[in-house]
Design a protein around this motif. Structure first.
Motif, PDB file in Angstrom:
ATOM      1  N   GLU A   1      47.902 -34.311  19.868  1.00 11.10           N
ATOM      2  CA  GLU A   1      46.621 -34.710  20.466  1.00 11.10           C
ATOM      3  C   GLU A   1      46.763 -35.960  21.329  1.00 11.10           C
ATOM      4  O   GLU A   1      45.943 -36.190  22.224  1.00 11.10           O
ATOM      5  N   ASN A   2      47.801 -36.769  21.055  1.00 13.53           N
ATOM      6  CA  ASN A   2      48.044 -37.974  21.862  1.00 13.53           C
ATOM      7  C   ASN A   2      49.160 -37.785  22.872  1.00 13.53           C
ATOM      8  O   ASN A   2      49.465 -38.699  23.636  1.00 13.53           O
ATOM      9  N   GLN A   3      49.787 -36.615  22.865  1.00 10.38           N
ATOM     10  CA  GLN A   3      50.937 -36.392  23.740  1.00 10.38           C
ATOM     11  C   GLN A   3      50.678 -35.192  24.650  1.00 10.38           C
ATOM     12  O   GLN A   3      49.833 -35.274  25.532  1.00 10.38           O
ATOM     13  N   CYS A   4      51.384 -34.075  24.438  1.00 14.50           N
ATOM     14  CA  CYS A   4      51.263 -32.945  25.365  1.00 14.50           C
ATOM     15  C   CYS A   4      49.828 -32.452  25.518  1.00 14.50           C
ATOM     16  O   CYS A   4      49.349 -32.223  26.637  1.00 14.50           O
ATOM     17  N   GLU A   5      49.116 -32.300  24.400  1.00 10.01           N
ATOM     18  CA  GLU A   5      47.765 -31.736  24.470  1.00 10.01           C
ATOM     19  C   GLU A   5      46.783 -32.683  25.155  1.00 10.01           C
ATOM     20  O   GLU A   5      45.794 -32.241  25.746  1.00 10.01           O
ATOM     21  N   SER A   6      47.077 -33.978  25.111  1.00  8.38           N
ATOM     22  CA  SER A   6      46.175 -34.932  25.764  1.00  8.38           C
ATOM     23  C   SER A   6      46.220 -34.803  27.282  1.00  8.38           C
ATOM     24  O   SER A   6      45.307 -35.256  27.974  1.00  8.38           O
ATOM     25  N   ARG A   7      47.282 -34.181  27.813  1.00  9.72           N
ATOM     26  CA  ARG A   7      47.413 -34.008  29.267  1.00  9.72           C
ATOM     27  C   ARG A   7      46.918 -32.635  29.735  1.00  9.72           C
ATOM     28  O   ARG A   7      46.891 -32.371  30.936  1.00  9.72           O
ATOM     29  N   CYS A   8      46.596 -31.742  28.788  1.00  7.06           N
ATOM     30  CA  CYS A   8      46.200 -30.368  29.142  1.00  7.06           C
ATOM     31  C   CYS A   8      44.902 -30.372  29.948  1.00  7.06           C
ATOM     32  O   CYS A   8      43.913 -31.007  29.562  1.00  7.06           O
ATOM     33  N   VAL A   9      44.916 -29.653  31.083  1.00  3.71           N
ATOM     34  CA  VAL A   9      43.747 -29.606  31.979  1.00  3.71           C
ATOM     35  C   VAL A   9      42.518 -29.062  31.262  1.00  3.71           C
ATOM     36  O   VAL A   9      41.394 -29.528  31.489  1.00  3.71           O
TER      37      VAL A   9
ATOM     38  N   ARG B   1      45.144 -18.741  26.590  1.00  2.00           N
ATOM     39  CA  ARG B   1      44.216 -19.748  27.128  1.00  2.00           C
ATOM     40  C   ARG B   1      44.887 -20.620  28.181  1.00  2.00           C
ATOM     41  O   ARG B   1      44.206 -21.269  28.980  1.00  2.00           O
ATOM     42  N   CYS B   2      46.231 -20.674  28.177  1.00  2.00           N
ATOM     43  CA  CYS B   2      46.970 -21.539  29.099  1.00  2.00           C
ATOM     44  C   CYS B   2      46.700 -21.130  30.546  1.00  2.00           C
ATOM     45  O   CYS B   2      46.716 -19.947  30.882  1.00  2.00           O
ATOM     46  N   LEU B   3      46.486 -22.122  31.381  1.00  2.00           N
ATOM     47  CA  LEU B   3      46.174 -21.866  32.803  1.00  2.00           C
ATOM     48  C   LEU B   3      47.421 -21.735  33.668  1.00  2.00           C
ATOM     49  O   LEU B   3      47.307 -21.459  34.865  1.00  2.00           O
ATOM     50  N   ASN B   4      48.603 -21.943  33.074  1.00  2.00           N
ATOM     51  CA  ASN B   4      49.851 -21.919  33.846  1.00  2.00           C
ATOM     52  C   ASN B   4      49.758 -22.802  35.092  1.00  2.00           C
ATOM     53  O   ASN B   4      49.975 -22.359  36.220  1.00  2.00           O
ATOM     54  N   CYS B   5      49.408 -24.041  34.894  1.00  2.00           N
ATOM     55  CA  CYS B   5      49.213 -24.976  36.000  1.00  2.00           C
ATOM     56  C   CYS B   5      50.467 -25.075  36.867  1.00  2.00           C
ATOM     57  O   CYS B   5      51.586 -25.122  36.339  1.00  2.00           O
ATOM     58  N   PRO B   6      50.313 -25.130  38.196  1.00  2.00           N
ATOM     59  CA  PRO B   6      51.484 -25.267  39.065  1.00  2.00           C
ATOM     60  C   PRO B   6      52.220 -26.591  38.839  1.00  2.00           C
ATOM     61  O   PRO B   6      53.432 -26.670  39.028  1.00  2.00           O
ATOM     62  N   LYS B   7      51.488 -27.635  38.440  1.00  2.00           N
ATOM     63  CA  LYS B   7      52.104 -28.924  38.093  1.00  2.00           C
ATOM     64  C   LYS B   7      51.691 -29.268  36.658  1.00  2.00           C
ATOM     65  O   LYS B   7      50.723 -29.991  36.447  1.00  2.00           O
ATOM     66  N   PRO B   8      52.422 -28.721  35.680  1.00  3.17           N
ATOM     67  CA  PRO B   8      52.004 -28.874  34.279  1.00  3.17           C
ATOM     68  C   PRO B   8      52.115 -30.302  33.762  1.00  3.17           C
ATOM     69  O   PRO B   8      53.204 -30.828  33.588  1.00  3.17           O
ATOM     70  N   ARG B   9      50.971 -30.904  33.532  1.00  3.29           N
ATOM     71  CA  ARG B   9      50.952 -32.282  33.036  1.00  3.29           C
ATOM     72  C   ARG B   9      51.387 -32.363  31.574  1.00  3.29           C
ATOM     73  O   ARG B   9      51.843 -33.417  31.120  1.00  3.29           O
TER      74      ARG B   9
ATOM     75  N   THR C   1      54.892 -33.660  30.912  1.00  5.03           N
ATOM     76  CA  THR C   1      55.091 -35.109  31.051  1.00  5.03           C
ATOM     77  C   THR C   1      54.616 -35.855  29.810  1.00  5.03           C
ATOM     78  O   THR C   1      55.016 -36.996  29.584  1.00  5.03           O
ATOM     79  N   GLY C   2      53.766 -35.220  29.015  1.00  2.27           N
ATOM     80  CA  GLY C   2      53.289 -35.862  27.786  1.00  2.27           C
ATOM     81  C   GLY C   2      54.205 -35.664  26.604  1.00  2.27           C
ATOM     82  O   GLY C   2      53.975 -36.234  25.538  1.00  2.27           O
ATOM     83  N   CYS C   3      55.261 -34.855  26.796  1.00  2.00           N
ATOM     84  CA  CYS C   3      56.197 -34.569  25.698  1.00  2.00           C
ATOM     85  C   CYS C   3      57.408 -35.485  25.809  1.00  2.00           C
ATOM     86  O   CYS C   3      58.110 -35.455  26.823  1.00  2.00           O
ATOM     87  N   PRO C   4      57.701 -36.297  24.785  1.00  2.00           N
ATOM     88  CA  PRO C   4      58.841 -37.222  24.862  1.00  2.00           C
ATOM     89  C   PRO C   4      60.193 -36.543  25.031  1.00  2.00           C
ATOM     90  O   PRO C   4      61.157 -37.192  25.432  1.00  2.00           O
ATOM     91  N   VAL C   5      60.302 -35.236  24.719  1.00  2.00           N
ATOM     92  CA  VAL C   5      61.583 -34.551  24.929  1.00  2.00           C
ATOM     93  C   VAL C   5      61.468 -33.506  26.041  1.00  2.00           C
ATOM     94  O   VAL C   5      62.379 -32.718  26.259  1.00  2.00           O
TER      95      VAL C   5
ATOM     96  N   VAL D   1      44.827 -26.462  25.027  1.00  2.00           N
ATOM     97  CA  VAL D   1      45.619 -25.422  24.372  1.00  2.00           C
ATOM     98  C   VAL D   1      46.291 -26.035  23.141  1.00  2.00           C
ATOM     99  O   VAL D   1      46.805 -27.162  23.195  1.00  2.00           O
ATOM    100  N   ALA D   2      46.307 -25.298  22.030  1.00  2.00           N
ATOM    101  CA  ALA D   2      46.905 -25.787  20.775  1.00  2.00           C
ATOM    102  C   ALA D   2      48.427 -25.635  20.841  1.00  2.00           C
ATOM    103  O   ALA D   2      49.027 -24.793  20.169  1.00  2.00           O
ATOM    104  N   ILE D   3      49.051 -26.470  21.659  1.00  2.00           N
ATOM    105  CA  ILE D   3      50.484 -26.356  21.934  1.00  2.00           C
ATOM    106  C   ILE D   3      51.310 -26.482  20.653  1.00  2.00           C
ATOM    107  O   ILE D   3      52.235 -25.705  20.405  1.00  2.00           O
ATOM    108  N   GLY D   4      50.958 -27.464  19.818  1.00  2.00           N
ATOM    109  CA  GLY D   4      51.715 -27.688  18.588  1.00  2.00           C
ATOM    110  C   GLY D   4      51.620 -26.511  17.633  1.00  2.00           C
ATOM    111  O   GLY D   4      52.600 -26.134  16.986  1.00  2.00           O
TER     112      GLY D   4
END
Length: 463
Positions: free
Chosen positions: A94-102, A39-47, A50-54, A110-113
């Motif tokens: 839901e408040n970090q990486c996934e909240s930035r997913c296009v 499902r990932c769109l492989n965004c050229p500028k993956p937001r 930036t939502g992941c603290p590490v 995308v269910a990154i976690g």
């Protein structure tokens, strides 16, 4: 096909899981993980990154999953995240990486976690997670890490990879900090935490348990007598808060910290096969509505409490717990008593809890936190019929290190004052990060502080 519907996480049925301590979420199958990764769109500028603290390289590890190269996927994850099996389970994505997913702007992110969890579990089960690191040249310097929670573990791993001689001190009898004592087995199995910690030992990190810094050694003694060149304090926020209402000293009243530590770390849920008993009431009130409160409520339910109430002075909209945890608690039979505030714990005449007096509340204007201020409704007091009460209204820093470390600056709440980027405290060579600095926060934000501290300690010791 990219986009599309998000894959649902398989779970134990609620009526079965609320009677056992096996993991609730069963994890994606390989087919589900690959389908979700596609499902990932492989965004050229993956937001998402930036939502992941590490700053995990999310698109790269997801692309490796699509290619079914799970060894590469775990290698990419572990470059930035030393605890992927933990984060895949307990991080608020839901408040970090996934909240930035296009994809989340018009549909479901995308269910990154969940993919992260799958990769970590698959790698562990198939012997793929022994990631080879180039052995660094020894720096010849010693670093002490105080506290083996997520912040301390992360800092220890990063410093070991840099070539430092790292010793990690843990006050309790097993390393892992809040991952071991605070999060229930049904959300985070202890054997998974210990597997992740074993990777640190393989890097050469020495772990000393039953070592209370401030008693076994002071910070000053670590540096002046034990020969450590730098110290990182990552002791978290483990001192429980209470309401200071009548009856809090009765038998049958717990802090959530004590209750969960007994059950999780000391395995009271296996009594009498283990030595730690735990009293469970027929009817239990959990005061508070954060993740810790949900953990305590769901644990009490599993241990046989027939009725379990969440008593919270605001409405569901203001509940700080993850939505997933609230849904799971409800499904498992936990009753939400919202807009209710405890004012007194009753004595049954024998020194035990005999009920909880509450007052009904209504929401007024927003307070300083931006949430609407709860106000008591006149003459609405009533008695909630319970024989056990668990206080889960937050926690703060243990004052022991401050009391035994002159010149260590703390704020009015007792949290250590440290630089946001360099984690430096008021004492040269002493660094701090995670909940001991910020107050109670997330596992991943504590890990982010541990990574920053490792970089700062390296810079300090390289001068």
């Amino acid at each position: 096909m990219r986009g599309g519907m998000r894959n649902t996480m398989p779970e134990q049925p609620a009526e079965i899981r609320n009677k056992n301590f096996k993991e609730v979420a069963l994890g994606y199958t390989k087919e589900m993980a690959i389908d979700e990764a596609q499902r990932c769109l492989n965004c050229p500028k993956p937001r998402c990154v930036t939502g992941c603290p590490v700053n995990v390289e999310i698109p790269n590890f997801i692309a490796a999953v699509v290619a079914e190269n799970f060894g590469e996927a775990i290698g990419i994850l572990k470059r930035k995240n030393s605890l992927p099996a933990v984060c895949g389970r307990v991080c608020p994505q839901e408040n970090q990486c996934e909240s930035r997913c296009v994809l989340g702007t018009k549909g479901e992110p995308v269910a990154i976690g969940r993919i992260e969890r799958f990769v970590a579990d698959y790698a562990r089960e198939h012997g793929l997670d022994t990631v080879a690191y180039a052995k660094p040249s020894a720096k010849g310097k010693k670093v002490a890490i105080v506290g083996s929670g997520p912040s301390g573990l992360t800092s220890a791993g990063d410093l070991a990879k840099m070539g430092y001689n790292v010793t990690l001190f843990e006050a309790l009898h097993a390393p892992g900090g809040v991952l071991m004592y605070g999060i229930p087995q049904f959300r985070l199995p202890k054997e998974i935490v210990q597997h992740e910690i074993s990777a640190l030992r393989n890097l050469g990190v020495k772990i000393i348990v039953n070592a209370v810094i401030g008693r076994t050694f002071t910070v000053k003694e670590l540096m002046e007598e034990e020969g450590f060149d730098a110290v990182y304090i990552g002791t978290g926020a483990g001192l429980p808060h209470f309401m200071n209402i009548e009856g809090e000293n009765l038998n049958g009243v717990y802090s959530a910290n004590e209750f969960l530590t007994r059950v999780n770390l000391m395995k009271a849920y296996q009594f009498p096969n283990v030595a730690t008993p735990v009293y469970i009431g027929k009817s239990t009130a959990i005061v508070g509505a954060g993740n810790v409160a949900m953990d305590a409520a769901r644990t009490a339910k599993r241990l046989g409490s027939e009725k379990v109430y969440i008593v919270y002075r605001r409405s569901e909209e203001e509940m700080p717990a993850r939505k997933e945890e609230i849904v799971h608690a409800r499904e498992e039979g936990v009753i939400l008593r919202l807009l209710n505030n405890p004012i007194r714990i009753l004595d049954n005449g024998k020194g035990w809890v005999g009920g909880l007096e509450c007052v009904k509340m209504e929401l007024g204007e927003p307070d300083a936190s931006g949430r609407r201020r709860p106000m008591p409704i006149k003459d609405s007091e009533y008695i909630l019929d319970v024989d056990m009460v668990v206080m889960a209204i937050g926690q703060g820093p243990n004052p022991l290190i401050k009391q035994t470390t002159p010149n260590l600056e703390v704020n009015k709440h007792g949290n250590i004052i440290a630089g946001e980027e360099n984690c430096a405290t008021s004492i040269p060579g002493v660094f701090a990060g995670g909940d001991i600095v910020t107050g109670a926060a997330t596992v991943i934000s504590a890990m982010g502080a541990g990574k920053k501290a490792a970089v700062a300690i390296d810079a300090y010791l390289s001068k």
